[in-house]
Design an enzyme around this catalytic site. Structure first.
Site, short mmCIF file in Angstrom:
data_model
loop_
_atom_site.label_atom_id
_atom_site.label_comp_id
_atom_site.label_asym_id
_atom_site.label_seq_id
_atom_site.Cartn_x
_atom_site.Cartn_y
_atom_site.Cartn_z
N SER A 1 0.86 -1.19 0.00
CA SER A 1 0.00 0.00 0.00
C SER A 1 0.89 1.23 0.00
O SER A 1 2.02 1.18 0.50
CB SER A 1 -0.87 0.01 1.26
OG SER A 1 -1.56 1.24 1.38
N TYR B 1 -1.32 -1.34 10.68
CA TYR B 1 -1.49 -1.57 9.23
C TYR B 1 -0.32 -0.96 8.45
O TYR B 1 0.30 -1.63 7.63
CB TYR B 1 -2.81 -0.96 8.79
CG TYR B 1 -3.15 -1.14 7.34
CD1 TYR B 1 -3.75 -2.31 6.88
CD2 TYR B 1 -2.89 -0.14 6.40
CE1 TYR B 1 -4.08 -2.48 5.54
CE2 TYR B 1 -3.22 -0.29 5.07
CZ TYR B 1 -3.83 -1.46 4.64
OH TYR B 1 -4.15 -1.60 3.31
#
Ligand SMILES: NC(=O)c1ccc[n+]([C@@H]2O[C@H](COP(=O)([O-])OP(=O)(O)OC[C@H]3O[C@@H](n4cnc5c(N)ncnc54)[C@H](OP(=O)(O)O)[C@@H]3O)[C@@H](O)[C@H]2O)c1
Length: 253
Positions: free
Chosen positions: A137, A150
């Site tokens: 990401s 995350y």
């Protein structure tokens, strides 16, 4: 270089980006094995194309991961393209580093890839090579406020994949890193903060498939404006970096 249709395996193929990528690959003539924990989700995706086959799996179960690699290879002969798209994400309370929450996120996002690595690399080596892709990401480009677990797993993945790319090249296992910005999915539906340049799932899947099949390049990152923004923040001197990331905290913090 263009990757010709073969056998793909997508973990996280029952929803969101993974499901959309599965559909696009099947439309292009690929056989696509899809994995995830929710069987009904996998079956719903598989209904759309005869070439999509469900293999239910929890990536936190090491033995099940090895068994699934062997089962897909036995059923379809080989695994040419692997895409890891499983993720756990929960918005986190600022300043609270809850062990259980971290353990779930690390176990799924980071250790999930490690559980797949050895059995799948062994299979790809036996068959003469393959593509090993992981959806990281842009959240992994720097330490994002409000997503400590995350964001740090995605940063760890980018670092890991850089190492794997050089180490596995001699075995013809081509390691790929996918870094999307914000994309509509079950995962982002949990977010209560602004998501700049939010993309449609289908658009993101199209860019991933074109990037994977159209070249061997390491990084497939999009949308461009989000990527440049995140990379620019990464390179700011720390006093400016921390001033800016401080502005990303909720107002009542
Ligand atoms: N959406 C975004 O803005 C965005 C941006 C950058 C990167 N990404 C990444 O893109 C990937 C796909 O996410 P998405 O946005 O499409 O969200 P999603 O629909 O929630 O996809 C996540 C998938 O992971 C699977 N999964 C979760 N835990 C698992 C486990 N223990 N074992 C096996 N599968 C598991 C889920 O299926 P089950 O629950 O059925 O297991 C689900 O299909 C993720 O890696 C995410 O981090 C997303």
């Amino acid at each position: 270089m263009t990757l010709q249709p073969g056998v793909a395996w997508i973990i996280g193929g029952g929803s969101g980006i993974g499901a959309a990528v599965a559909n696009k690959l099947a439309e292009r003539g690929w056989t696509v094995a899809i994995s995830g924990r929710r069987v009904e989700k996998l079956e719903a995706v598989a209904k759309a194309h005869a070439g999509i086959v469900p293999y239910p799996l929890d990536v936190t179960d090491s033995a099940a991961v090895s068994d699934t690699v062997n089962k897909i290879a036995a059923d379809h002969g080989r695994i040419d393209l692997f895409i890891f798209g499983a993720a756990a994400w929960q918005p986190m309370e600022v300043g609270n580093y809850d062990f259980e929450q971290f353990a779930t996120v690390v176990d799924t996002n980071y250790l999930g890839v490690i559980r797949v690595a050895n059995p799948l690399i062994a299979q790809m080596t036996r068959q003469g090579g393959g593509h090993f892709a992981v959806i990281a990401s842009v959240a992994g480009y720097f330490g994002l406020p409000r997503s400590a677990a995350y964001s740090s797993t995605k940063a760890g993945l980018i670092n890991l994949l850089e190492t794997m790319r050089s180490e596995l090249a001699p075995k013809k296992v081509i390691v790929r890193m996918i870094a999307p910005g914000f994309v509509k999915s079950e995962l982002t539906a949990k977010n209560d903060f602004p998501m700049p340049f939010l993309m449609e799932t289908d658009d993101a899947a199209g860019r991933i498939v074109n990037g994977l099949l159209g070249s061997d390049r390491f990084e497939i990152a999009f949308p461009r404006r989000m990527v440049w923004l995140m990379k620019t923040v990464r390179w700011l001197p720390y006093p400016v970096f921390f001033w800016l990331t401080g502005k990303m905290l909720p107002k009542d913090n």
